[in-house]
Design a protein around this motif. Structure first.
Motif, PDB file in Angstrom:
ATOM      1  N   TYR A   1       4.936   0.093   0.161  1.00  0.00           N
ATOM      2  CA  TYR A   1       4.556   0.095  -1.239  1.00  0.00           C
ATOM      3  C   TYR A   1       4.227   1.409  -1.909  1.00  0.00           C
ATOM      4  O   TYR A   1       4.323   1.204  -3.001  1.00  0.00           O
ATOM      5  CB  TYR A   1       3.626  -1.106  -1.437  1.00  0.00           C
ATOM      6  CG  TYR A   1       2.606  -1.157  -0.704  1.00  0.00           C
ATOM      7  CD1 TYR A   1       1.371  -0.236  -0.631  1.00  0.00           C
ATOM      8  CD2 TYR A   1       2.452  -2.432   0.071  1.00  0.00           C
ATOM      9  CE1 TYR A   1       0.417  -0.118   0.338  1.00  0.00           C
ATOM     10  CE2 TYR A   1       1.251  -2.569   1.081  1.00  0.00           C
ATOM     11  CZ  TYR A   1       0.188  -1.357   1.204  1.00  0.00           C
ATOM     12  OH  TYR A   1      -1.015  -1.461   1.995  1.00  0.00           O
ATOM     13  N   TYR A   2       3.616   2.179  -1.282  1.00  0.00           N
ATOM     14  CA  TYR A   2       3.545   3.646  -1.646  1.00  0.00           C
ATOM     15  C   TYR A   2       4.724   4.123  -2.462  1.00  0.00           C
ATOM     16  O   TYR A   2       4.608   5.182  -3.374  1.00  0.00           O
ATOM     17  CB  TYR A   2       2.937   4.557  -0.735  1.00  0.00           C
ATOM     18  CG  TYR A   2       1.557   4.131  -0.264  1.00  0.00           C
ATOM     19  CD1 TYR A   2       0.519   3.706  -1.068  1.00  0.00           C
ATOM     20  CD2 TYR A   2       1.268   3.905   1.308  1.00  0.00           C
ATOM     21  CE1 TYR A   2      -0.436   3.432  -0.497  1.00  0.00           C
ATOM     22  CE2 TYR A   2       0.115   3.589   1.638  1.00  0.00           C
ATOM     23  CZ  TYR A   2      -1.097   3.134   0.954  1.00  0.00           C
ATOM     24  OH  TYR A   2      -2.128   2.675   1.444  1.00  0.00           O
TER      25      TYR A   2
ATOM     26  N   GLN B   1      -6.565  -2.136   3.630  1.00  0.00           N
ATOM     27  CA  GLN B   1      -5.814  -0.993   3.386  1.00  0.00           C
ATOM     28  C   GLN B   1      -6.115  -0.158   4.651  1.00  0.00           C
ATOM     29  O   GLN B   1      -5.153   0.703   5.054  1.00  0.00           O
ATOM     30  CB  GLN B   1      -6.442  -0.218   2.308  1.00  0.00           C
ATOM     31  CG  GLN B   1      -5.804  -1.171   0.752  1.00  0.00           C
ATOM     32  CD  GLN B   1      -4.338  -1.534   0.768  1.00  0.00           C
ATOM     33  OE1 GLN B   1      -3.549  -0.760   1.451  1.00  0.00           O
ATOM     34  NE2 GLN B   1      -3.951  -2.449  -0.086  1.00  0.00           N
TER      35      GLN B   1
ATOM     36  N   HIS C   1      -3.141   2.079  -4.777  1.00  0.00           N
ATOM     37  CA  HIS C   1      -1.829   2.844  -4.253  1.00  0.00           C
ATOM     38  C   HIS C   1      -1.757   4.119  -4.948  1.00  0.00           C
ATOM     39  O   HIS C   1      -1.274   5.175  -4.349  1.00  0.00           O
ATOM     40  CB  HIS C   1      -0.760   1.957  -4.386  1.00  0.00           C
ATOM     41  CG  HIS C   1      -0.856   0.633  -3.796  1.00  0.00           C
ATOM     42  ND1 HIS C   1      -1.509   0.444  -2.630  1.00  0.00           N
ATOM     43  CD2 HIS C   1      -0.077  -0.595  -3.963  1.00  0.00           C
ATOM     44  CE1 HIS C   1      -1.417  -0.925  -2.314  1.00  0.00           C
ATOM     45  NE2 HIS C   1      -0.562  -1.524  -3.032  1.00  0.00           N
TER      46      HIS C   1
ATOM     47  N   THR D   1      -1.829   7.672  -2.727  1.00  0.00           N
ATOM     48  CA  THR D   1      -0.478   8.350  -2.636  1.00  0.00           C
ATOM     49  C   THR D   1      -0.905  10.146  -3.055  1.00  0.00           C
ATOM     50  O   THR D   1      -0.363  10.892  -2.782  1.00  0.00           O
ATOM     51  CB  THR D   1       0.523   7.599  -3.516  1.00  0.00           C
ATOM     52  OG1 THR D   1       0.713   6.469  -3.034  1.00  0.00           O
ATOM     53  CG2 THR D   1       1.684   8.504  -3.456  1.00  0.00           C
TER      54      THR D   1
ATOM     55  N   ASP E   1      -4.712  -3.487  -6.829  1.00  0.00           N
ATOM     56  CA  ASP E   1      -4.166  -2.596  -5.827  1.00  0.00           C
ATOM     57  C   ASP E   1      -3.331  -1.376  -6.411  1.00  0.00           C
ATOM     58  O   ASP E   1      -3.243  -0.269  -5.657  1.00  0.00           O
ATOM     59  CB  ASP E   1      -3.223  -3.324  -4.823  1.00  0.00           C
ATOM     60  CG  ASP E   1      -3.893  -4.172  -3.774  1.00  0.00           C
ATOM     61  OD1 ASP E   1      -4.997  -3.717  -3.675  1.00  0.00           O
ATOM     62  OD2 ASP E   1      -3.115  -4.889  -3.095  1.00  0.00           O
TER      63      ASP E   1
END
Length: 571
Positions: free
Chosen positions: A316-317, A373, A303, A307, A299
């Motif tokens: 979590y970004y 996602q 991510h 981003t 992941d």
């Protein structure tokens, strides 16, 4: 035939088969067995202590759904038309596919009609999302309750056999997503049979699967082996192994059993873990003290790339938002971004560094989009809903030219505009309302009004999520599809792109550009809306570019148009 069931706490067990009752005999270890008539299709179930007949926990077929009786399945009746030597994981390109929305029909048979598209795309393996029985007709499949059986509305066991055989005829391997961390909630009859769950540990779905019990571990291990053996699958994706409590010794036992089966079948088999632990032990060989799984989702790659592409910084970004390009560079060099670093999202240090000697890059899966996602966004919106075709092309280049094993999500290859939303089909009205209310409450906490959240129970939510197979014939989708095909062909033809070594000749980034070199291959990506100049440090010939790109100038500088990726070979 012989019927058997593990029911260690029962005082008596009665087999109900084809309308007749047969008392069963208790044997060692809490197993009950009985010989009785049965042929392919015979309905049967087990009554515990004079209770109602329940479906076999190891049912290979549930023709009437999770609450109906099981049916005997004779695997010798399966018709396989094509020999299959298997396809190994190194060098693979995976394609995640949900049977129920790959087509509006939502069956294995309908999905098989589009297998030539996948063969022409160049992927090597199809990764099917879960196909075990679940309540209702349509759903994601992660609420399955019978890990040995196949969802009947998709086509049942026979439909899966024909789908896999058709894929093999085109040279495509098949991987199946399996869920060992929870079952249900609706239609889960396992607690009636034995201690399959424990209140000593809890997961987001309730009591944890009791993996401290050897028979429970054997239940899931033998289920996994049955999928690989009887359906000729090439691998399994293990859902959310971080929710397996306790994890050890289940994972090493499972990986050992799969490796032994691979040897006995003389074809490669592999296990891919979904894990948010960033734990190198997941894929470290058992001989070196690890769990011995063959790969894991990464992941961190998603991510950082997400981003960089979107500028999003919520949840979590946030950990990647300060400098996503540099985060991506760290991941390309060493696998994980969080390798013991502080995670602001978790409020603690997270992860551990990989050992490059035991974890080659192909053991990590890289992806731009996945079912989670996309589907766990409030509107189920894909990147194509927000990004230009150029940025989608850049994302594809970074994923397919990375050192990791790439995975695509269905429709990504042409920039599908259909969303992929969360949908359910729970027959229980109370459960349906609980899911609907919970979904709205969850996203309301993130600022989304409740009327903007699609109703999971509405048939329209599922229909909106079905791929539109007319899109790939139109622009700009056709151009993006051609780009994906070109990149996958380059990956297959260029050994440097699948080199198991971690080393890079060069790797540089700034705020909106990424340039890396592996062997003779350069990948240059400009995410900016402005032109960019990248110093390649030598001469190179362009072999693929999203937009027209001039060759590097005499000083070895490549001038990239906005939102463009280019692949070059050093000369």
């Amino acid at each position: 035939m012989r019927y058997e069931v593990w029911a260690p706490s029962a005082s008596q067990v009665t087999l109900h088969a084809d309308g007749r009752a047969y008392p069963m005999r208790r044997e060692d270890g809490g197993w009950w067995r009985r010989a009785a008539p049965g042929t392919d299709g015979t309905r049967y179930g087990f009554a515990l202590d004079d209770g109602p007949a329940l479906p076999d926990p190891r049912a290979r077929r549930l023709p009437d759904g999770p609450d109906g009786l099981a049916a005997v399945l004779d695997p010798t009746l399966s018709v396989w038309r094509h020999d299959w030597p298997g396809r190994p994981l190194p060098g693979a390109v995976l394609y995640e596919l949900h049977v129920g929305t790959f087509t509006r029909t939502g069956t294995f048979e309908a999905a098989a009609e589009h297998l030539p598209h996948l063969a022409q795309l160049g992927v090597t393996h199809i990764e099917l999302m879960p196909v075990c029985p679940f309540p209702g007709t349509h759903g994601w499949g992660y609420d399955g309750v019978a890990p040995w059986a196949v969802h009947e509305p998709y086509g049942g066991p026979g439909g899966l056999v024909r789908f896999v055989d058709a894929a093999h005829a085109l040279g495509l391997g098949v991987v199946l997503d399996v869920v060992h961390n929870h079952l249900g909630p609706s239609g889960n009859h396992l607690p009636a049979f034995g201690p399959y769950f424990t209140d000593r540990h809890h997961t987001p779905w309730g009591a944890a699967v009791n993996l401290g019990e050897p028979e429970v571990r054997a239940y899931f291990t033998n289920s996994a082996l049955a999928w690989l053996r009887d359906y000729r699958l090439d691998g399994l994706r293990l859902d959310a192994i971080h929710a397996l409590t306790p994890r050890a010794p289940f994972l090493p036992e499972l990986s050992s059993a799969v490796d032994e089966l691979s040897q006995s079948l003389s074809r490669p088999l592999f296990l891919i873990a979904e894990s948010d632990l960033n734990d190198p032990l997941t894929t470290t060989p058992r001989s070196s003290g690890g769990h011995g799984l063959h790969a894991q989702w990464n992941d961190d790659f998603h991510h950082a790339l997400h981003t960089a592409l979107t500028g999003e910084s919520q949840g979590y970004y946030a950990d990647f938002a300060a400098d996503p390009a540099q985060a991506l560079a760290k991941i390309l060099r060493g696998g994980f971004f969080h390798d013991g670093t502080y995670s602001s999202f978790r409020n603690r240090p997270h992860g551990h560094p990989l050992n490059p000697s035991t974890t080659p890059p192909y053991r990590l899966l890289a992806y731009t989009q996945t079912h989670d996602q996309i589907g766990n966004r409030a509107q189920g919106d894909r990147l194509s809903a927000h990004l230009s075709p150029g940025l989608l092309a850049c994302a594809a280049a970074l994923t397919l030219c990375s050192p990791f094993t790439p995975m695509l999500f269905m429709g990504e290859e042409w920039g599908a505009r259909t969303p992929w939303q969360y949908f359910t089909d729970h027959p229980d009205p109370a459960l349906a309302e609980a899911v609907r209310t919970g979904r709205r409450r969850e996203f309301a906490a993130h600022g989304w009004p409740s009327d903007a959240i699609p109703d999971p129970q509405s048939p329209e939510t599922r229909l909106r999520s079905c791929l539109d197979w007319d899109e790939p014939k139109r622009e700009p989708h056709a151009r993006l599809l051609a780009w994906y095909r070109r990149l996958i062909a380059l990956r297959r033809a260029t050994p440097a792109l699948t080199d198991p070594d971690w080393s890079y000749t060069a790797l540089s980034t700034d705020d909106r550009t990424v340039h890396f070199r592996r062997g003779p291959v350069h990948l240059a990506v400009n995410l900016s809306p402005q032109p960019a100049a990248l110093a390649l440090g030598g001469t190179a010939a362009i072999v693929a570019a999203w937009s027209p790109v001039a060759p590097p100038d005499g000083a070895g500088v490549l001038h990239l148009p906005p939102e463009t990726a280019a692949v070059l070979l050093a000369t």
